[in-house]
Design a protein around this motif. Structure first.
Motif, PDB file in Angstrom:
ATOM      1  N   ALA A 114      79.907  16.092 -31.381  1.00 37.05           N
ATOM      2  CA  ALA A 114      80.066  14.882 -32.180  1.00 37.05           C
ATOM      3  C   ALA A 114      81.501  14.410 -31.989  1.00 37.05           C
ATOM      4  O   ALA A 114      82.404  15.220 -31.761  1.00 37.05           O
ATOM      5  CB  ALA A 114      79.787  15.168 -33.648  1.00 37.05           C
ATOM      6  N   ALA A 115      81.706  13.104 -32.098  1.00 34.00           N
ATOM      7  CA  ALA A 115      83.042  12.548 -31.880  1.00 34.00           C
ATOM      8  C   ALA A 115      83.420  11.607 -33.006  1.00 34.00           C
ATOM      9  O   ALA A 115      82.579  10.907 -33.569  1.00 34.00           O
ATOM     10  CB  ALA A 115      83.079  11.795 -30.548  1.00 34.00           C
ATOM     11  N   HIS A 116      84.684  11.583 -33.317  1.00 35.46           N
ATOM     12  CA  HIS A 116      85.243  10.615 -34.254  1.00 35.46           C
ATOM     13  C   HIS A 116      85.159   9.231 -33.608  1.00 35.46           C
ATOM     14  O   HIS A 116      85.226   9.122 -32.370  1.00 35.46           O
ATOM     15  CB  HIS A 116      86.705  10.983 -34.544  1.00 35.46           C
ATOM     16  CG  HIS A 116      87.318  10.171 -35.615  1.00 35.46           C
ATOM     17  ND1 HIS A 116      87.916   8.961 -35.371  1.00 35.46           N
ATOM     18  CD2 HIS A 116      87.410  10.388 -36.948  1.00 35.46           C
ATOM     19  CE1 HIS A 116      88.376   8.467 -36.510  1.00 35.46           C
ATOM     20  NE2 HIS A 116      88.070   9.315 -37.483  1.00 35.46           N
ATOM     21  N   PRO A 117      85.025   8.162 -34.399  1.00 34.43           N
ATOM     22  CA  PRO A 117      84.963   6.818 -33.797  1.00 34.43           C
ATOM     23  C   PRO A 117      86.166   6.471 -32.910  1.00 34.43           C
ATOM     24  O   PRO A 117      86.055   5.637 -32.021  1.00 34.43           O
ATOM     25  CB  PRO A 117      84.894   5.893 -35.013  1.00 34.43           C
ATOM     26  CG  PRO A 117      84.278   6.726 -36.081  1.00 34.43           C
ATOM     27  CD  PRO A 117      84.784   8.127 -35.840  1.00 34.43           C
ATOM     28  N   SER A 118      87.298   7.125 -33.120  1.00 31.39           N
ATOM     29  CA  SER A 118      88.496   6.864 -32.310  1.00 31.39           C
ATOM     30  C   SER A 118      88.525   7.664 -31.007  1.00 31.39           C
ATOM     31  O   SER A 118      89.461   7.514 -30.216  1.00 31.39           O
ATOM     32  CB  SER A 118      89.747   7.205 -33.116  1.00 31.39           C
ATOM     33  OG  SER A 118      89.824   8.613 -33.336  1.00 31.39           O
ATOM     34  N   ALA A 119      87.534   8.489 -30.756  1.00 31.74           N
ATOM     35  CA  ALA A 119      87.570   9.396 -29.610  1.00 31.74           C
ATOM     36  C   ALA A 119      87.628   8.667 -28.267  1.00 31.74           C
ATOM     37  O   ALA A 119      88.316   9.109 -27.353  1.00 31.74           O
ATOM     38  CB  ALA A 119      86.379  10.351 -29.640  1.00 31.74           C
TER      39      ALA A 119
END
Length: 140
Positions: A53-58
């Motif tokens: 999973a990734a943060h929206p800023s990734a």
């Protein structure tokens, strides 16, 4: 010339051929490529699958890492792709590649690229173990 030819987070299988095609350059004498695959164990425990999973800023963070590496080395072209979602053992989780005039610099730049990606891009790994337990791990 834009040396960052591929920098993405994506669902679905990754392609080594896509990364190699992205970094091909007639002036490059060396291409270094790293692939990270899902292994069947971690710290002595059997892993059956995992998800990322990734943060929206990734995506922005990945681009910054690519820009930093491109600025620090004489790179002809760079590619970095990280997988998100569910992955089975053996599937590719990350593919990075760089091309440079000489092989030594390509090796060095590729190592820095994967190490910086893992250290700074906000991606989390959820490991599922054979005994039914699971854990979240910070970092790609």
């Amino acid at each position: 010339m834009n040396v960052i030819r591929l920098a993405e987070l994506r669902h679905g299988p990754l392609s080594v051929d896509e990364a190699l095609s992205a970094v091909r350059d007639p002036a490059a004498g060396g291409i270094a490529l790293f692939t990270g695959a899902v292994r069947d164990h971690d710290h002595g425990r059997g892993v059956v699958r995992l998800s990322y999973a990734a943060h929206p800023s990734a995506g922005t963070a990945l681009r910054r890492v690519a820009e930093k590496v491109a600025a620090g080395f004489d790179i002809r072209a760079l590619a970095a792709v990280h997988r998100l979602g569910e992955l089975d053992v053996g599937e590719l989780a990350v593919v990075v590649a760089v091309s440079c005039v000489h092989r030594g610099e390509a090796f060095d730049a590729c190592r820095v690229l994967i190490d910086e990606l893992k250290a700074t891009v906000p991606i989390w790994k959820h490991q599922q173990f054979g005994d039914g337990a699971s854990e979240w791990v910070n970092g790609a």
